[in-house]
Design an enzyme around this catalytic site. Structure first.
Site, short mmCIF file in Angstrom:
data_model
loop_
_atom_site.label_atom_id
_atom_site.label_comp_id
_atom_site.label_asym_id
_atom_site.label_seq_id
_atom_site.Cartn_x
_atom_site.Cartn_y
_atom_site.Cartn_z
N SER A 106 0.89 -1.24 0.22
CA SER A 106 -0.10 -0.10 -0.11
C SER A 106 1.00 1.27 -0.20
CB SER A 106 -0.72 -0.16 1.16
OG SER A 106 -1.64 1.08 1.43
N LYS A 107 0.27 2.54 -0.32
CA LYS A 107 1.03 3.65 0.00
C LYS A 107 0.10 4.82 -0.10
CE LYS A 107 5.40 4.99 -0.37
NZ LYS A 107 6.77 4.10 -0.12
#
Ligand code: GLU
Length: 476
Positions: A106-107
């Site tokens: 994720s980011k």
């Protein structure tokens, strides 16, 4: 920033993925499932600041949920956009798989220049952004666990952790909702230096394999190697400091926002960092020659080039002129797909980002485990270990008092041996082990699988293989 005439960051990551996946026998459906980003949430929220309502745009992208929670930093920068967070989220998936951190990728990012706002304002903005994400389980100890990235650090993570705790007052695991926190807010020793430390361990492991060193047209150990570092932020600073202080490397060039510093005898990294903190840049530093066009330093002769700042800094515009035989990607995506091909054809060895900068998420994993177990590493066993070591020392001392045997303990041995490992020693040991094993996994594929030309391809193959295996185990 990626130059306009080259594929975007996300396309670049996809192209690198495609090169590798072609060697695997995955069904097209599974291949596509792994490649694409599962979801990207965009939020626009207003905060009343300086007498007016200002709207900010933020993102949290989830690339793969083959393991949960998903993991990845939150970046504060004006360059943040959907394409960038999606590329970075994908890299997180592969990074976690490669170092066996049990997370999906994720980011997040907030489109903001953090230097434009004071601390109080940044706290309001961060808490509001966190509120929007927490509300949707996009920050959650078992769903999605952010960490620092460019433009954020311990301070922001502490605000996020506190915001989560306020909104989830009965969650006993609330501290595990974010990593990279300060020690007094549930952080772990050694997290701030972790990514730079990981770069050091990665290079140490590379130089333990003379055959690999030879492919890069180098020889010997790290001792005396000439290094150029781009970006003296958290990652570049720690990597440069450790390599120069502990491995005998000579940092002959540093590139920063306002220019570069060059010194063939080696730059004093701490002195330069102090200067930057005092003046805001590298100009005026007396420990080397100032070069206005810092990017030119990327093209200088050196043994190891460490891009530790932005994506796309080595691109089609300069790749052919890069002289370093070995590049270690401390930043995420510093080499575009086009430049990667140019460099490969030249024989440059590239230690890829998903491995080289995985030290951060590795120690984040340790922090998350610490938060869930509610106990500091080493707390139970340290004194017991010291006690057992004491027994051995007592016995050795008794024997060395026997003049007939005629031997004695080496100076310093007793103190060194007696010291039980505290949290910092354990974190470093866990990180070192992780970086060694991941490198060995990559090089086995690099040298052992037909059609694999480089370390990046090998890294993708190891990661994709693991992600595919967990999807298969889920029956997909
Ligand atoms: N932002 C860091 C990275 O790009 C750390 C991520 C984390 O610790 O979750 O790897």
């Amino acid at each position: 920033m990626i130059p306009k005439n080259e594929p975007s960051f996300r396309q670049s990551v996809d192209m690198m993925f495609n090169r590798a996946v072609a060697l695997l026998d995955l069904s097209p459906g599974l291949e596509q499932k792994i490649r694409v980003c599962n979801s990207t949430y965009t939020v626009r929220f207003g905060v009343r600041l300086r007498g007016q309502l200002t709207t900010f745009t933020g993102y949290r992208s989830v690339h793969s949920e083959h393991m949960e929670p998903v993991k990845g930093g939150i970046r504060y920068s004006l360059g943040v956009n959907q394409d960038e967070v999606e590329a970075l989220a994908a890299l997180m998936t592969y990074k976690c798989a490669l170092v066996e951190a049990p997370f999906g990728g994720s980011k997040g990012g907030l489109c903001i220049d953090p230097r434009e706002w004071n601390e109080q304002e940044l706290e309001l903005i961060t808490r509001r952004f966190a509120y929007e994400l927490i509300k949707r389980d996009l920050i959650h100890p078992s769903q999605n666990v952010p960490a620092p990235d460019m433009g954020t650090g311990e301070r922001e993570m502490a605000w996020i952790a506190d915001q989560y705790a306020r909104m989830n007052t009965t969650d006993i695991n609330s501290r595990a909702c974010v990593t990279g926190k300060p020690l007094n807010a549930g952080g772990i020793a050694g997290r701030v230096e972790a990514t730079g430390r990981g770069v050091q361990y990665a290079l140490q492991e590379f130089f333990r394999h003379p055959e690999d060193v030879k492919i890069a047209n180098l020889a010997g150990t790290l001792d005396g190697k000439r290094v150029i570092v781009q970006g003296l932020g958290n990652v570049g600073y720690h990597a440069a400091l450790f390599l120069s202080e502990m491995d005998g490397c000579k940092v002959i060039g540093v590139i920063e926002r306002d220019g570069g510093i060059q010194n063939a005898d080696g730059i004093d990294i701490d002195a330069l960092r102090d200067h930057m903190i005092r003046t805001g840049g590298v100009a005026g530093f007396t420990g080397g020659t100032f070069i206005k066009d810092g990017a030119k330093l990327l093209e200088e002769a050196c043994d190891i080039l460490i891009p530790a700042a932005l994506e796309g800094v080595i691109n089609m515009g300069n790749a052919a002129r890069i002289k370093a035989p070995l590049i270690i990607e401390a930043a995420n995506g510093p080499i575009t797909a086009g430049a990667d091909e140019v460099l490969r054809n030249k024989g440059t060895v590239i230690i890829p980002d998903m491995y080289a900068n995985a030290g951060g998420v590795t120690v984040s994993y340790f922090e998350w485990v610490k938060n869930l177990s509610h106990i500091r590493f080493g707390r139970m066993q340290r004194r017991q270990e010291e006690g057992r070591h004491q027994l051995l020392i007592d016995e050795l001392e008794r024997l060395s008092n026997d003049k007939q045997l005629g031997w004695e303990l080496s100076p310093g041995f007793k103190e060194q041996y007696l010291r039980g490992a505290g949290e910092l020693e354990l974190v470093r040991s866990g990180l070192d082990d992780t970086m060694r094993i991941a490198y060995q996994n990559m090089r086995e594929v690099w040298h052992g699988k037909e059609g694999v030309t480089d370390l990046r391809m090998a890294a993708y193959l190891v990661s994709i293989g693991r992600v595919a295996a967990s999807y298969r185990a889920k029956g997909l």
